[in-house]
Scaffold this active site. Structure first.
Site, PDB file in Angstrom:
ATOM      1  N   ASP A  10      80.796  -8.517  -2.500  1.00 41.57           N
ATOM      2  CA  ASP A  10      79.795  -7.461  -2.263  1.00 41.57           C
ATOM      3  C   ASP A  10      79.294  -7.346  -0.822  1.00 41.57           C
ATOM      4  O   ASP A  10      78.080  -7.183  -0.602  1.00 41.57           O
ATOM      5  CB  ASP A  10      78.596  -7.654  -3.206  1.00 41.57           C
ATOM      6  CG  ASP A  10      78.988  -7.543  -4.677  1.00 41.57           C
ATOM      7  OD1 ASP A  10      80.184  -7.425  -4.969  1.00 41.57           O
ATOM      8  OD2 ASP A  10      78.076  -7.586  -5.531  1.00 41.57           O
ATOM      9  N   ASP A  52      79.855  -3.888  -5.651  1.00 43.26           N
ATOM     10  CA  ASP A  52      78.888  -3.359  -6.588  1.00 43.26           C
ATOM     11  C   ASP A  52      79.151  -1.846  -6.585  1.00 43.26           C
ATOM     12  O   ASP A  52      79.161  -1.225  -5.512  1.00 43.26           O
ATOM     13  CB  ASP A  52      77.491  -3.699  -6.044  1.00 43.26           C
ATOM     14  CG  ASP A  52      76.481  -4.020  -7.115  1.00 43.26           C
ATOM     15  OD1 ASP A  52      76.862  -4.467  -8.216  1.00 43.26           O
ATOM     16  OD2 ASP A  52      75.276  -3.829  -6.847  1.00 43.26           O
ATOM     17  N   HIS A  54      77.957   1.250  -8.666  1.00 41.71           N
ATOM     18  CA  HIS A  54      77.123   1.772  -9.746  1.00 41.71           C
ATOM     19  C   HIS A  54      77.221   3.288  -9.895  1.00 41.71           C
ATOM     20  O   HIS A  54      77.363   4.001  -8.899  1.00 41.71           O
ATOM     21  CB  HIS A  54      75.655   1.423  -9.471  1.00 41.71           C
ATOM     22  CG  HIS A  54      75.364  -0.049  -9.443  1.00 41.71           C
ATOM     23  ND1 HIS A  54      75.648  -0.884 -10.495  1.00 41.71           N
ATOM     24  CD2 HIS A  54      74.814  -0.840  -8.479  1.00 41.71           C
ATOM     25  CE1 HIS A  54      75.261  -2.118 -10.189  1.00 41.71           C
ATOM     26  NE2 HIS A  54      74.772  -2.125  -8.967  1.00 41.71           N
ATOM     27  N   HIS A  71      71.035   1.500  -5.174  1.00 42.58           N
ATOM     28  CA  HIS A  71      71.947   0.940  -4.161  1.00 42.58           C
ATOM     29  C   HIS A  71      73.388   1.028  -4.657  1.00 42.58           C
ATOM     30  O   HIS A  71      73.639   1.101  -5.852  1.00 42.58           O
ATOM     31  CB  HIS A  71      71.592  -0.537  -3.887  1.00 42.58           C
ATOM     32  CG  HIS A  71      71.785  -1.404  -5.102  1.00 42.58           C
ATOM     33  ND1 HIS A  71      70.830  -1.534  -6.071  1.00 42.58           N
ATOM     34  CD2 HIS A  71      72.833  -2.154  -5.519  1.00 42.58           C
ATOM     35  CE1 HIS A  71      71.264  -2.330  -7.032  1.00 42.58           C
ATOM     36  NE2 HIS A  71      72.496  -2.720  -6.729  1.00 42.58           N
ATOM     37  N   LYS A  96      82.568  -3.542  -9.953  1.00 43.04           N
ATOM     38  CA  LYS A  96      81.718  -3.956 -11.077  1.00 43.04           C
ATOM     39  C   LYS A  96      80.420  -3.156 -11.056  1.00 43.04           C
ATOM     40  O   LYS A  96      80.106  -2.503 -10.065  1.00 43.04           O
ATOM     41  CB  LYS A  96      81.401  -5.445 -10.974  1.00 43.04           C
ATOM     42  CG  LYS A  96      80.542  -5.732  -9.742  1.00 43.04           C
ATOM     43  CD  LYS A  96      80.135  -7.172  -9.657  1.00 43.04           C
ATOM     44  CE  LYS A  96      79.382  -7.473  -8.389  1.00 43.04           C
ATOM     45  NZ  LYS A  96      78.041  -6.886  -8.298  1.00 43.04           N
ATOM     46  N   CYS A 140      74.822 -12.268  -6.904  1.00 39.00           N
ATOM     47  CA  CYS A 140      76.217 -12.067  -7.272  1.00 39.00           C
ATOM     48  C   CYS A 140      77.082 -13.281  -6.954  1.00 39.00           C
ATOM     49  O   CYS A 140      77.958 -13.650  -7.733  1.00 39.00           O
ATOM     50  CB  CYS A 140      76.756 -10.819  -6.597  1.00 39.00           C
ATOM     51  SG  CYS A 140      78.240 -10.274  -7.394  1.00 39.00           S
TER      52      CYS A 140
HETATM   53  C1  VGL Z   1      73.456  -7.675  -6.415  1.00 43.07           C
HETATM   54  C2  VGL Z   1      71.251  -7.201  -6.759  1.00 43.07           C
HETATM   55  C3  VGL Z   1      71.582  -6.036  -7.398  1.00 43.07           C
HETATM   56  C4  VGL Z   1      74.474  -8.574  -5.836  1.00 43.07           C
HETATM   57  C5  VGL Z   1      73.818  -6.528  -7.072  1.00 43.07           C
HETATM   58  O1  VGL Z   1      75.633  -8.135  -5.692  1.00 43.07           O
HETATM   59  O2  VGL Z   1      74.134  -9.726  -5.482  1.00 43.07           O
HETATM   60  N1  VGL Z   1      72.169  -8.019  -6.275  1.00 43.07           N
HETATM   61  N2  VGL Z   1      72.874  -5.715  -7.554  1.00 43.07           N
HETATM   62 ZN    ZN Z   2      73.646  -3.798  -8.121  1.00 46.82          ZN
END
Ligand code: VGL
Ligand code: ZN
Length: 208
Positions: A10, A52, A54, A71, A96, A140
């Protein structure tokens, strides 16, 4: 068969300073990860990058009942990898967080472009040792490392290539301790160089 792989977790604009959910100093991991990427590439080990990814509307986000500001929405600049991250052209991208009902912190919830789950990708490559770094140590990276251990992989958490959010002070240190307690190793570049150097010498490879 390569039994080791690098998993870059990420390293996206929204998790870096200036992004929607910045990890303090998150971008300092970029040059360090570039060094690891070069090393793994030279040795012929796969490089995998999770992201990430979404949908615009997910229960992961505060406006829809979740815990996080919006985000890493699919297709936005914030969801792109950091522009200085030098991913090889054959890096395997694992996405993901697409399920609007789930947080999906772990890269093991992720799938490659063919829809194969990360665990299957790793098994098909013959990977047994996973080197994990990226953002965020306490979310993550933590969930991914612990899942990898549960699934039987040897895990190396790359401390110099990871940074955390630390919503509560000490969260990242706790995450690192937890990974260690569950059998993972925590290492920095010099230790990884030593391990990979030994491995390639044994395999009669090019060396680091
Ligand atoms: C994550 C917070 C929200 C991460 C993803 O990838 O660590 N943290 N979404
Ligand atoms: Zn996230």
């Amino acid at each position: 068969m390569p039994d080791k792989a690098l998993l870059v977790v990420d390293v996206q604009n929204d998790f870096c300073p200036g992004g929607a959910l910045p990890v303090p100093h998150g971008d300092v991991v970029v040059p360090v990860l570039n060094t690891y990427i070069g090393l793994f590439q030279r040795l012929g080990y796969p490089v995998i990058a999770s992201r990430d990814w979404h949908p615009a509307n997910t229960r992961h986000f505060q406006p829809f009942g979740g815990g996080w500001p919006i985000h890493c929405v699919q297709g936005t600049r914030g969801a792109e990898f950091h522009p200085h991250l030098r991913l090889p052209s054959d890096a395997i991208i694992v996405s993901k967080g697409m399920d609007p009902q789930q947080d999906s912190y772990t890269a093991f919830d992720g799938v490659d472009p063919q829809g194969r789950p990360l665990a299957q990708v790793l098994r098909e490559l013959g990977v047994r040792h996973l080197f994990v770094g990226g953002l965020a140590t306490d979310y993550c990276v933590r969930h991914t490392a612990l899942d990898a251990l549960r699934q039987g992989f040897a895990v190396w958490l790359l401390a110099d290539a990871s940074r955390g959010v630390d919503l509560q002070p000490g969260d990242s240190d706790k995450a690192i301790a937890e990974v260690r307690r569950q059998g993972g190793k925590v290492a920095t570049l010099s230790e990884v160089l030593a391990v990979l150097g030994r491995a390639t010498a044994l395999e009669g490879g090019k060396g680091v």
